[in-house]
Design a protein around this motif. Structure first.
Motif, PDB file in Angstrom:
ATOM      1  N   ALA A  30       0.811  -1.214   0.000  1.00 18.83           N
ATOM      2  CA  ALA A  30       0.000   0.000   0.000  1.00 18.83           C
ATOM      3  C   ALA A  30       0.845   1.265   0.000  1.00 18.83           C
ATOM      4  CB  ALA A  30      -0.929   0.015   1.210  1.00 18.83           C
ATOM      5  N   THR A  31       2.144   1.134   0.259  1.00 20.77           N
ATOM      6  CA  THR A  31       3.009   2.315   0.338  1.00 20.77           C
ATOM      7  C   THR A  31       4.185   2.219  -0.614  1.00 20.77           C
ATOM      8  OG1 THR A  31       4.155   1.296   2.229  1.00 20.77           O
ATOM      9  CG2 THR A  31       2.383   2.833   2.730  1.00 20.77           C
ATOM     10  N   VAL A  32       3.993   1.556  -1.745  1.00 20.53           N
ATOM     11  CA  VAL A  32       5.037   1.477  -2.754  1.00 20.53           C
ATOM     12  C   VAL A  32       5.373   2.886  -3.236  1.00 20.53           C
ATOM     13  CG1 VAL A  32       5.563   0.707  -5.090  1.00 20.53           C
ATOM     14  CG2 VAL A  32       4.457  -0.849  -3.492  1.00 20.53           C
ATOM     15  N   GLY A  33       6.647   3.226  -3.284  1.00 22.40           N
ATOM     16  CA  GLY A  33       7.069   4.546  -3.732  1.00 22.40           C
ATOM     17  C   GLY A  33       7.160   5.576  -2.632  1.00 22.40           C
ATOM     18  N   ALA A  34       6.742   5.236  -1.419  1.00 21.98           N
ATOM     19  CA  ALA A  34       6.798   6.186  -0.312  1.00 21.98           C
ATOM     20  C   ALA A  34       8.221   6.272   0.238  1.00 21.98           C
ATOM     21  CB  ALA A  34       5.843   5.765   0.801  1.00 21.98           C
ATOM     22  N   THR A  35       8.565   7.421   0.789  1.00 19.82           N
ATOM     23  CA  THR A  35       9.853   7.558   1.454  1.00 19.82           C
ATOM     24  C   THR A  35       9.800   6.848   2.805  1.00 19.82           C
ATOM     25  OG1 THR A  35       9.194   9.611   2.556  1.00 19.82           O
ATOM     26  CG2 THR A  35      10.192   9.809   0.364  1.00 19.82           C
ATOM     27  N   PRO A  36      10.954   6.421   3.318  1.00 19.36           N
ATOM     28  CA  PRO A  36      10.938   5.767   4.635  1.00 19.36           C
ATOM     29  C   PRO A  36      10.309   6.637   5.720  1.00 19.36           C
ATOM     30  CG  PRO A  36      13.040   5.386   3.550  1.00 19.36           C
ATOM     31  CD  PRO A  36      12.293   6.365   2.694  1.00 19.36           C
ATOM     32  N   ALA A  37      10.580   7.943   5.657  1.00 17.51           N
ATOM     33  CA  ALA A  37      10.008   8.841   6.671  1.00 17.51           C
ATOM     34  C   ALA A  37       8.487   8.921   6.537  1.00 17.51           C
ATOM     35  CB  ALA A  37      10.622  10.231   6.544  1.00 17.51           C
ATOM     36  N   GLY A  38       8.000   9.007   5.289  1.00 17.02           N
ATOM     37  CA  GLY A  38       6.557   9.053   5.071  1.00 17.02           C
ATOM     38  C   GLY A  38       5.876   7.775   5.494  1.00 17.02           C
ATOM     39  N   ARG A  39       6.542   6.654   5.252  1.00 16.01           N
ATOM     40  CA  ARG A  39       5.971   5.366   5.648  1.00 16.01           C
ATOM     41  C   ARG A  39       5.908   5.239   7.168  1.00 16.01           C
ATOM     42  NH1 ARG A  39       8.880   1.198   2.423  1.00 16.01           N
ATOM     43  NH2 ARG A  39       7.273   1.526   0.853  1.00 16.01           N
ATOM     44  N   ARG A  40       6.960   5.711   7.841  1.00 12.40           N
ATOM     45  CA  ARG A  40       6.955   5.660   9.308  1.00 12.40           C
ATOM     46  C   ARG A  40       5.866   6.553   9.881  1.00 12.40           C
ATOM     47  NH1 ARG A  40      12.643   5.728   8.573  1.00 12.40           N
ATOM     48  NH2 ARG A  40      12.660   7.980   8.956  1.00 12.40           N
ATOM     49  N   LEU A  42       3.052   7.405   8.418  1.00 13.85           N
ATOM     50  CA  LEU A  42       1.778   6.758   8.143  1.00 13.85           C
ATOM     51  C   LEU A  42       1.527   5.613   9.120  1.00 13.85           C
ATOM     52  CD1 LEU A  42      -0.738   6.329   6.423  1.00 13.85           C
ATOM     53  CD2 LEU A  42       0.665   4.997   4.822  1.00 13.85           C
ATOM     54  N   ALA A  43       2.580   4.835   9.409  1.00 14.34           N
ATOM     55  CA  ALA A  43       2.452   3.752  10.385  1.00 14.34           C
ATOM     56  C   ALA A  43       2.063   4.299  11.753  1.00 14.34           C
ATOM     57  CB  ALA A  43       3.761   2.976  10.482  1.00 14.34           C
ATOM     58  N   ALA A  44       2.616   5.454  12.105  1.00  9.29           N
ATOM     59  CA  ALA A  44       2.271   6.070  13.385  1.00  9.29           C
ATOM     60  C   ALA A  44       0.806   6.481  13.410  1.00  9.29           C
ATOM     61  CB  ALA A  44       3.172   7.282  13.646  1.00  9.29           C
ATOM     62  N   TYR A  45       0.303   7.017  12.296  1.00  9.35           N
ATOM     63  CA  TYR A  45      -1.108   7.409  12.223  1.00  9.35           C
ATOM     64  C   TYR A  45      -2.019   6.192  12.376  1.00  9.35           C
ATOM     65  CZ  TYR A  45       0.063  12.132  10.631  1.00  9.35           C
ATOM     66  OH  TYR A  45       0.521  13.418  10.549  1.00  9.35           O
ATOM     67  N   ILE A  46      -1.667   5.095  11.706  1.00 11.21           N
ATOM     68  CA  ILE A  46      -2.493   3.887  11.778  1.00 11.21           C
ATOM     69  C   ILE A  46      -2.469   3.306  13.189  1.00 11.21           C
ATOM     70  CG2 ILE A  46      -2.704   1.500  10.961  1.00 11.21           C
ATOM     71  CD1 ILE A  46      -1.767   2.458   8.233  1.00 11.21           C
ATOM     72  N   ALA A  47      -1.288   3.294  13.815  1.00 11.84           N
ATOM     73  CA  ALA A  47      -1.182   2.784  15.179  1.00 11.84           C
ATOM     74  C   ALA A  47      -1.982   3.661  16.144  1.00 11.84           C
ATOM     75  CB  ALA A  47       0.287   2.728  15.606  1.00 11.84           C
ATOM     76  N   LEU A  48      -1.914   4.976  15.957  1.00 10.84           N
ATOM     77  CA  LEU A  48      -2.668   5.889  16.823  1.00 10.84           C
ATOM     78  C   LEU A  48      -4.165   5.698  16.636  1.00 10.84           C
ATOM     79  CD1 LEU A  48      -2.672   8.219  18.843  1.00 10.84           C
ATOM     80  CD2 LEU A  48      -2.545   9.806  16.899  1.00 10.84           C
ATOM     81  N   THR A 112       6.553  15.101   4.315  1.00 10.68           N
ATOM     82  CA  THR A 112       6.329  13.820   4.978  1.00 10.68           C
ATOM     83  C   THR A 112       4.979  13.781   5.682  1.00 10.68           C
ATOM     84  OG1 THR A 112       8.706  13.484   5.299  1.00 10.68           O
ATOM     85  CG2 THR A 112       7.207  12.250   6.732  1.00 10.68           C
ATOM     86  N   SER A 113       4.660  14.838   6.413  1.00 11.44           N
ATOM     87  CA  SER A 113       3.390  14.870   7.139  1.00 11.44           C
ATOM     88  C   SER A 113       2.200  14.944   6.194  1.00 11.44           C
ATOM     89  CB  SER A 113       3.357  16.052   8.107  1.00 11.44           C
ATOM     90  OG  SER A 113       3.538  17.272   7.406  1.00 11.44           O
ATOM     91  N   ALA A 114       2.339  15.715   5.100  1.00 13.48           N
ATOM     92  CA  ALA A 114       1.248  15.828   4.135  1.00 13.48           C
ATOM     93  C   ALA A 114       1.002  14.495   3.434  1.00 13.48           C
ATOM     94  CB  ALA A 114       1.549  16.913   3.110  1.00 13.48           C
ATOM     95  N   TYR A 115       2.086  13.808   3.076  1.00  8.73           N
ATOM     96  CA  TYR A 115       1.944  12.490   2.446  1.00  8.73           C
ATOM     97  C   TYR A 115       1.242  11.526   3.392  1.00  8.73           C
ATOM     98  CZ  TYR A 115       3.147   7.741   1.136  1.00  8.73           C
ATOM     99  OH  TYR A 115       3.068   6.405   0.855  1.00  8.73           O
ATOM    100  N   ALA A 116       1.690  11.501   4.659  1.00  5.49           N
ATOM    101  CA  ALA A 116       1.118  10.556   5.628  1.00  5.49           C
ATOM    102  C   ALA A 116      -0.363  10.835   5.852  1.00  5.49           C
ATOM    103  CB  ALA A 116       1.887  10.635   6.947  1.00  5.49           C
ATOM    104  N   ARG A 117      -0.736  12.116   5.953  1.00  9.21           N
ATOM    105  CA  ARG A 117      -2.145  12.448   6.166  1.00  9.21           C
ATOM    106  C   ARG A 117      -2.995  12.034   4.968  1.00  9.21           C
ATOM    107  NH1 ARG A 117      -0.010  17.316   8.236  1.00  9.21           N
ATOM    108  NH2 ARG A 117      -0.495  18.353   6.257  1.00  9.21           N
ATOM    109  N   ARG A 118      -2.520  12.323   3.758  1.00  9.35           N
ATOM    110  CA  ARG A 118      -3.299  11.983   2.564  1.00  9.35           C
ATOM    111  C   ARG A 118      -3.441  10.486   2.409  1.00  9.35           C
ATOM    112  NH1 ARG A 118      -1.996  14.830  -3.088  1.00  9.35           N
ATOM    113  NH2 ARG A 118      -2.649  16.581  -1.762  1.00  9.35           N
ATOM    114  N   ARG A 119      -2.352   9.747   2.654  1.00  6.20           N
ATOM    115  CA  ARG A 119      -2.431   8.293   2.500  1.00  6.20           C
ATOM    116  C   ARG A 119      -3.287   7.674   3.598  1.00  6.20           C
ATOM    117  NH1 ARG A 119      -1.779   8.564  -0.978  1.00  6.20           N
ATOM    118  NH2 ARG A 119       0.295   8.414  -1.852  1.00  6.20           N
ATOM    119  N   PHE A 120      -3.217   8.245   4.794  1.00  3.94           N
ATOM    120  CA  PHE A 120      -4.037   7.723   5.893  1.00  3.94           C
ATOM    121  C   PHE A 120      -5.515   7.886   5.583  1.00  3.94           C
ATOM    122  CE2 PHE A 120      -6.345   8.520   9.906  1.00  3.94           C
ATOM    123  CZ  PHE A 120      -6.171   7.280  10.491  1.00  3.94           C
TER     124      PHE A 120
END
Length: 232
Positions: A30-40, A42-48, A112-120
């Motif tokens: 689901a996160t192909v092409g994402a940067t490691p920081a963006g993936r981390r 996003l993982a934090a958002y899902i865990a939260l 990084t934060s914008a990517y994580a929010r949009r993907r979440f």
């Protein structure tokens, strides 16, 4: 049963149902092409989200579903339909293409934060729920919350601690995604996506079968609902 035994049983049951380690390949897909920081992030958002949602269910039980007049079988069927649509996207490769193209289309790269929010926003349903947090996990939380009431505030606090530990396990497991992505490569990830898509479609059909069986009388055979249940 002591409070310690209850907490251990609660953790084991919830961990087995959510299966954060088993969902790592799907998160990677689901996160192909994402940067490691963006993936981390996003993982934090899902865990939260998992922490907040399961805690809410722990204290509210089925009151929310009851308020809207939704039964657990109906919730299971709806979740199965959503998972089936997700599985179809993965089998057709639309799933990975959708994420890869989006990272290239914008005139300005996302932070990084914008990517994580949009993907979440796109993964909260059906990835976070009902794939991670499905009817089984919800019903398990409700059952153990009822048992923990016998221990008063200590029991409720222990339950919240178990849920926090589960959220932490999701975070740590998904942070290992980069290692898996590097090991498999793009071709390997494509193969994983298609295989997992087929498995998701089958899981979705099983969800729907179980939902139909729970809402009808003798319409579905027991061995179709639980095909690998062993006799005790």
């Amino acid at each position: 049963m002591s409070l310690a035994e209850l907490s251990v049983n609660f953790f084991v049951a919830l961990f087995a149902l959510i299966d954060p380690v088993g969902n790592v390949p799907l998160f990677a897909a689901a996160t192909v092409g994402a940067t490691p920081a963006g993936r981390r992030r996003l993982a934090a958002y899902i865990a939260l989200f998992s922490l907040v949602f399961l805690t809410l269910i722990y204290f509210s039980g089925l009151s929310i579903l009851q308020f809207f007049g939704i039964s657990m079988p109906a919730f299971r069927i709806a979740g199965g339909i959503l998972l089936f649509l997700l599985g179809l996207d993965m089998v057709r490769d639309d799933f990975t293409a959708r994420f890869a193209d989006e990272s290239e289309e914008g005139a300005e790269p996302l932070s990084t934060s914008a990517y994580a929010r949009r993907r979440f926003e796109r993964l909260v349903v059906p990835f976070a729920m009902p794939l991670l947090i499905g009817p089984g996990a919800i019903s398990t939380v409700v059952i153990y919350a009822a048992e923990a009431k016998d221990f008063g505030i200590r029991g409720m606090g222990a339950g919240v601690g178990v849920i926090a530990a589960i959220a932490l396990s999701i975070l740590v497991s998904f942070w290992m995604t980069s290692l898996i992505s590097r090991a498999l490569g793009r071709i390997g990830m494509t193969i994983v996506v298609r295989i997992l898509g087929l498995i998701l479609c089958a899981m979705a059909v099983q969800f729907i079968i179980a939902g139909v069986a729970a809402s009808t009388h003798n319409l579905v055979r027991h061995d179709a609902v639980s095909p690998y249940e062993t006799d005790k």
